[in-house]
Enzyme design. Structure first.
Site, PDB file in Angstrom:
ATOM      1  N   SER A  78      29.082  13.370  53.021  1.00 37.11           N
ATOM      2  CA  SER A  78      30.474  13.760  53.258  1.00 37.11           C
ATOM      3  C   SER A  78      31.274  12.467  53.283  1.00 37.11           C
ATOM      4  CB  SER A  78      30.596  14.504  54.587  1.00 37.11           C
ATOM      5  OG  SER A  78      30.318  13.657  55.676  1.00 37.11           O
ATOM      6  N   HIS A 121      25.470  18.590  55.875  1.00 38.52           N
ATOM      7  CA  HIS A 121      24.147  18.039  56.184  1.00 38.52           C
ATOM      8  C   HIS A 121      23.075  19.089  56.435  1.00 38.52           C
ATOM      9  CE1 HIS A 121      26.218  14.098  57.704  1.00 38.52           C
ATOM     10  NE2 HIS A 121      26.280  14.253  56.404  1.00 38.52           N
ATOM     11  N   GLU A 173      28.425  17.558  62.940  1.00 40.56           N
ATOM     12  CA  GLU A 173      27.541  16.859  63.882  1.00 40.56           C
ATOM     13  C   GLU A 173      27.867  17.177  65.332  1.00 40.56           C
ATOM     14  OE1 GLU A 173      27.606  12.631  62.920  1.00 40.56           O
ATOM     15  OE2 GLU A 173      27.781  13.140  60.790  1.00 40.56           O
ATOM     16  N   GLU A 218      20.150  14.595  59.086  1.00 40.69           N
ATOM     17  CA  GLU A 218      20.106  13.503  60.065  1.00 40.69           C
ATOM     18  C   GLU A 218      19.114  13.786  61.190  1.00 40.69           C
ATOM     19  OE1 GLU A 218      24.107  12.412  61.183  1.00 40.69           O
ATOM     20  OE2 GLU A 218      24.531  11.753  59.144  1.00 40.69           O
ATOM     21  N   ASP A 238      31.354  15.371  65.545  1.00 37.31           N
ATOM     22  CA  ASP A 238      31.954  14.969  64.272  1.00 37.31           C
ATOM     23  C   ASP A 238      32.070  16.226  63.421  1.00 37.31           C
ATOM     24  OD1 ASP A 238      32.833  14.030  61.885  1.00 37.31           O
ATOM     25  OD2 ASP A 238      31.075  12.802  61.419  1.00 37.31           O
ATOM     26  N   GLU A 265      35.257  12.903  66.353  1.00 38.45           N
ATOM     27  CA  GLU A 265      35.452  12.146  65.105  1.00 38.45           C
ATOM     28  C   GLU A 265      35.898  13.098  64.005  1.00 38.45           C
ATOM     29  OE1 GLU A 265      31.804  10.129  63.997  1.00 38.45           O
ATOM     30  OE2 GLU A 265      32.270  10.363  61.878  1.00 38.45           O
ATOM     31  N   ASP A 278      36.987   8.428  60.754  1.00 40.62           N
ATOM     32  CA  ASP A 278      35.912   8.018  59.835  1.00 40.62           C
ATOM     33  C   ASP A 278      36.442   8.104  58.406  1.00 40.62           C
ATOM     34  OD1 ASP A 278      33.656   7.763  58.263  1.00 40.62           O
ATOM     35  OD2 ASP A 278      32.705   9.625  58.903  1.00 40.62           O
ATOM     36  N   LYS A 317      31.179   1.776  58.979  1.00 44.19           N
ATOM     37  CA  LYS A 317      30.045   1.949  58.071  1.00 44.19           C
ATOM     38  C   LYS A 317      30.132   0.849  57.019  1.00 44.19           C
ATOM     39  CE  LYS A 317      30.024   7.049  58.163  1.00 44.19           C
ATOM     40  NZ  LYS A 317      30.707   8.220  57.568  1.00 44.19           N
ATOM     41  N   HIS A 366      25.294   4.926  60.902  1.00 44.47           N
ATOM     42  CA  HIS A 366      24.389   5.068  59.760  1.00 44.47           C
ATOM     43  C   HIS A 366      25.062   5.966  58.724  1.00 44.47           C
ATOM     44  CE1 HIS A 366      22.823   9.272  61.044  1.00 44.47           C
ATOM     45  NE2 HIS A 366      24.090   9.101  61.332  1.00 44.47           N
ATOM     46  N   LYS A 410      25.946   5.516  66.243  1.00 46.36           N
ATOM     47  CA  LYS A 410      25.306   6.809  65.940  1.00 46.36           C
ATOM     48  C   LYS A 410      24.371   6.617  64.749  1.00 46.36           C
ATOM     49  CE  LYS A 410      28.572   9.095  62.787  1.00 46.36           C
ATOM     50  NZ  LYS A 410      29.143  10.375  62.395  1.00 46.36           N
TER      51      LYS A 410
HETATM   52  C1  2PG Z   1      29.623  10.882  58.905  1.00 50.97           C
HETATM   53  C2  2PG Z   1      28.353  10.452  58.213  1.00 50.97           C
HETATM   54  C3  2PG Z   1      27.271   9.916  59.069  1.00 50.97           C
HETATM   55  P1  2PG Z   1      27.795  10.908  55.739  1.00 50.97           P
HETATM   56  O1  2PG Z   1      30.356  11.746  58.404  1.00 50.97           O
HETATM   57  O2  2PG Z   1      29.991  10.323  59.918  1.00 50.97           O
HETATM   58  O3  2PG Z   1      26.859  10.784  60.078  1.00 50.97           O
HETATM   59  O4  2PG Z   1      27.889  11.372  57.273  1.00 50.97           O
HETATM   60  O5  2PG Z   1      26.915   9.699  55.704  1.00 50.97           O
HETATM   61  O6  2PG Z   1      27.235  12.086  54.986  1.00 50.97           O
HETATM   62  O7  2PG Z   1      29.186  10.574  55.314  1.00 50.97           O
HETATM   63 MG    MG Z   2      31.955  11.249  60.095  1.00 49.98          MG
END
Ligand code: 2PG
Ligand code: MG
Length: 429
Positions: A42, A161, A170, A211, A249, A290, A317, A342, A370, A393
């Site tokens: 995502s 996910h 999440e 995850e 999240d 988030e 994010d 990230k 991550h 996280k």
């Molecule tokens: C998020 C991430 C990590 P992805 O949205 O925060 O948990 O997911 O790596 O799929 O973007």
């Molecule tokens: Mg996120």
């Protein structure tokens, strides 16, 4: 002084069985360092761009041989022979690579190539000095800043996910009240086991999402939160801001519609989403949210921040994509009070640390993260310790690629006298 003698890359697989890069650097002093590159499912629209091969017959067009080629040829030719002695040299190498790429989002060489190079170089500096990686990342900051972060264990997976009907991506548990990282990890693992037992007793499947959290067959957010609180209490912990708290999240880009948002078949305007989050934070110990709204919903984010920002951590994010300029603009627009970090969203360490500096200058909290597609590389664990943001996280307390990070934090705590926990400024929420 050591110099870069060789740069190599190869196509490996990530935790989803999709191709990614392993980058290797060799220095003239004989040091050899390796990095594994993560990948998201995502993603924010403005993330640094991965380079994927346009070969539909190979890995459904997701191969990374072109990005491997970027490392082996252009980036190696650029960096070979450059001195590599400290963090500053890594950041300068990042800058040169950015220049060579020439695009804003590193699309030409591929952000998956550039971030891998950056990670491997930082690790090589650590190896040259016989230092832990987190200490290299700390350079130019005071040592007092380093701390072991509060882990946010993703125990229930939905959205992009997991193959279930749950729209929120999440549901995390954060042992903010634990006295040490070792005790936090224990709490995470015990609650995770307790949650599996709860599902088992209800006759529900205990399959996992990307995850490592349970891909529960539920669609109502309140039902999931009730289940998690029960699991926390049954494991013998207090569900609350002084014990094991909850972080969400939702990854709202995933359930955005032209009208607003659709969750579990119900339609919401952004104002209604904010009211819903307010009610959830009142009823459950939710300390952090988030991406509660989509990246294109600036007005909604403002309302969310105004109404909840005093009592809840509001993390950006997809809307910030680990970008210093976006964080600086967010302060002016009064959007969020924290930023997810990230490295592969930024494309290298230089840009990631710029985002950290921007957050620190405006007082935004930070959580290192991550990606849903991971390798066993534990770089983000050292990053969180080095920048001392107090939050990370890395998925569930299960599965090798997630445990690699948590076990690395355990190791850092064991070998250092660093404090554990949130930064003082973030505790009040
Ligand atoms: C998020 C991430 C990590 P992805 O949205 O925060 O948990 O997911 O790596 O799929 O973007
Ligand atoms: Mg996120």
């Amino acid at each position: 002084m050591p110099e870069i003698a060789a740069l190599e890359a190869l196509e490996i697989l990530d935790s989803r069985g999709q191709p990614t890069l392993q980058v290797e650097v060799t220095l003239t002093d004989g040091v050899h360092a390796v990095a594994g590159v993560p990948a998201g499912a995502s993603t924010g629209q403005n993330e640094a761009a991965e380079l994927r091969d346009d070969e539909p017959d190979r890995y459904d067009g997701r191969g990374v041989l072109a990005a491997v080629g970027s490392v082996r040829r252009q980036i190696k030719d650029l960096l070979k022979g450059r001195k590599l002695n400290r963090l500053e040299d890594v950041l300068e190498a990042d800058r040169l690579v950015e220049e060579l790429d020439g695009t804003d989002n590193l699309a030409r060489l591929g952000a998956n190539a550039t971030v891998g190079v950056s990670m491997a170089l930082a690790r090589a500096v650590a190896a040259t000095w016989g230092m832990p990686l987190w200490q290299v990342l700390l350079e130019e900051q005071s040592r007092d800043r380093a701390r072991i972060p509060v882990p946010h264990f993703n125990v229930v997976n939905g959205g992009a996910h997991a193959e279930n009907d749950l729209d929120f991506q999440e549901f995390m548990i954060a042992p903010v009240g634990s006295p040490s990282f070792a005790e936090a990890l224990r709490a995470g693992a015990e609650v995770y086991t307790s949650l599996r037992r709860q599902l088992h007793e209800r006759g529900m499947p205990t399959g996992l999402g990307d995850e490592g959290g349970f891909a529960v067959q539920m669609d109502r957010v309140e039902d999931v939160l009730t289940l998690i609180v029960t699991a926390i209490e049954t494991a013998g912990y207090r569900a609350g801001h002084d014990g094991v708290a909850i972080a969400l999240d939702p990854a709202a880009n995933g359930f955005r519609t032209s009208e607003g948002y659709t969750v579990a078949g119900e339609n919401y305007t952004s104002g209604e989403m904010v009211s819903w989050y307010e009610a959830l934070a009142r009823r459950f110990p939710v300390w952090s949210i988030e991406d509660g709204l989509a990246e294109d919903d600036g007005a909604g984010w403002q309302e969310l921040t105004t109404r909840l920002g005093e009592s809840v951590q509001i993390v950006g994010d997809d809307i910030f994509v680990t970008d210093a300029a976006r964080v600086q603009q967010a302060v002016i627009d009064r959007i969020a009070n924290a930023c997810l970090l990230k490295p592969n969203q930024a494309g290298n360490l230089r840009r990631t640390l710029d985002a950290v500096a921007a957050c620190n200058s405006v007082g935004y909290a930070q959580m290192v993260s991550h990606r849903s597609g991971e390798t066993t590389d534990s770089f983000v664990a050292d990053l969180a310790v080095g920048i001392g943001c107090g939050q990370i996280k890395c998925g569930a307390p299960a599965r090798g690629e997630r445990l690699a990070k948590y076990n690395r934090l355990l190791e850092i705590e064991h070998h250092s006298r660093l404090p554990y926990g949130l930064r003082d400024a973030d505790v009040r929420r």
